[in-house]
Design an enzyme around this catalytic site. Structure first.
Site, mmCIF file in Angstrom:
data_model
loop_
_atom_site.group_PDB
_atom_site.id
_atom_site.type_symbol
_atom_site.label_atom_id
_atom_site.label_comp_id
_atom_site.label_asym_id
_atom_site.label_seq_id
_atom_site.Cartn_x
_atom_site.Cartn_y
_atom_site.Cartn_z
ATOM 1 N N LYS A 1 0.845 -1.204 0.000
ATOM 2 C CA LYS A 1 0.000 0.000 0.000
ATOM 3 C C LYS A 1 0.875 1.247 0.000
ATOM 4 C CE LYS A 1 -3.780 -2.529 2.173
ATOM 5 N NZ LYS A 1 -4.438 -2.970 3.408
ATOM 6 N N GLN B 1 -4.108 -1.210 9.675
ATOM 7 C CA GLN B 1 -4.028 -2.543 9.078
ATOM 8 C C GLN B 1 -4.628 -3.597 10.012
ATOM 9 O OE1 GLN B 1 -2.979 -3.345 5.880
ATOM 10 N NE2 GLN B 1 -3.758 -5.363 6.389
ATOM 11 N N ASP C 1 -10.485 3.112 4.316
ATOM 12 C CA ASP C 1 -10.954 1.731 4.131
ATOM 13 C C ASP C 1 -12.470 1.638 4.040
ATOM 14 O OD1 ASP C 1 -8.913 -0.145 3.815
ATOM 15 O OD2 ASP C 1 -8.348 0.014 5.926
#
Ligand code: NAD
Length: 304
Positions: free
Chosen positions: A53, A97, A120
């Site tokens: 990412k 994460q 997200d």
């Protein structure tokens, strides 16, 4: 032969478009997007995902802000890292994460993320907006799945020459029957709602569904988000169906595989995602795209 929905190619197209938009921001002397990345512990898979990412963010000209905490970090330490990203003007998107180490309540911590920086798309406010058919930040994996579906119904085939992603039209799903296998908050439910938003008829199947093969055989589009290697077999899929495999499973020999038995299902499908190299790369690309959207939205709010 089915169309192979090449996620690496598709992700490249999305990231190139983001790169161009960031270059335009720089030309206009505007701030580039900032991605705040929070990694707790040293889970090897999480480290690899985060590195991927951050690499994509750097490629697009983003600023990255990195916080690493040890596996035994307290709830308060993680909370403070999230709150510090929330108040940092340079940060547009926050990535915490998952999974977090078991002693931490990830749901409670996700709820602390500023919904305007929720790269997200997992904050309850953004999930609620998705149910209403509104909002801007949607979960990344489901967004990536929708791009694969667009590619499946387009006349573009990555194997037959290069086209830019903006050539890929939004697929009309009116009248199509989508069977989503899996009902998680991360993938199954939101991807079903995204299909519903496009006028598809959606069936949510799961571990308690009766005669899953028969349910799947009625689908024009099968989306498997389960976590069981090779669950979906050739006789589960009707001729010409589009098959999207979200699953990422590690086999005892170390290889990654999906929820779909690719070799037997592919010849029956009209289009299919491989694993690896299908939905996974698009999840990363959509996180980057969400961060750009959040940046533009925050900049336009700031100038109002
Ligand atoms: P999850 O464990 O939260 O949910 C799995 C779902 O599958 C559940 O709703 C359950 O009811 C259903 N299920 C379990 N066994 C079943 C069975 N035998 N038959 C039918 N349904 C069954 O998982 P998740 O977070 O939604 O992830 C699903 C898969 O997708 C995993 O392999 C995960 O690694 C992968 N994943 C991939 C990406 C990506 O970027 N490609 C992103 C997220 C998750």
């Amino acid at each position: 032969m089915p169309k192979i929905l090449d996620g690496k190619w598709l992700a490249e197209q999305v990231l190139s478009a983001v790169q161009r938009e960031v270059a335009a921001l720089v030309d206009k002397r505007q701030r580039v997007p900032g991605l705040g990345v929070l990694l707790v512990g040293d889970n090897a898979a999480s480290k690899a995902y985060v590195a991927n990412k951050e690499k994509s963010a750097a490629k697009c000209g983003f600023q990255a802000f990195d916080v690493r905490l040890p596996a035994d970090a307290t709830y308060e330490q993680v909370r403070d890292a999230v709150l510090s990203f929330n108040s940092d003007e340079r940060v547009d998107g926050i990535l915490m994460q998952l999974p977090l180490p078991g002693h931490l309540d990830s749901s409670k911590l996700l709820d602390l993320i500023d919904p305007n920086k929720d790269a997200d798309g997992l904050h309850p406010l953004n999930q609620g907006l998705l149910m209403k058919g509104a909002g801007m930040l949607r979960p990344c994996t489901p967004l990536g799945v929708m791009k694969h579906i667009d590619l499946a119904f387009s006349n573009i085939d990555p194997q037959k020459g290069q086209h830019a992603a903006q050539d890929i039209a939004t697929a009309r799903l009116d009248g199509k029957h989508v069977v989503v296998i899996g009902r998680s908050v991360l993938v199954g439910k939101p991807v079903g709602f995204l299909c519903l938003e496009r006028n598809a008829t959606v069936t949510f199947a799961h571990s308690k569904t009766k005669d899953l093969p028969a349910v799947c055989r009625t689908a024009d589009i099968v989306i498997a988000a389960v976590g069981v290697p090779h669950l979906v077999k050739a006789d589960w899929v009707k001729e010409g169906a589009v098959v999207i495999d979200v699953g990422i499973n590690r086999l005892p020999n170390g290889k990654l595989t999906g929820d779909v038995d690719f070799d037997s299902v592919a010849p029956k499908s009209s289009a299919i995602t491989p694993v690896p190299g299908g939905v996974g790369p698009m999840t990363v690309a959509m996180l980057i795209q969400n961060t750009l959207h959040a940046c533009k939205s925050r900049q336009s709010q700031a100038t109002k």
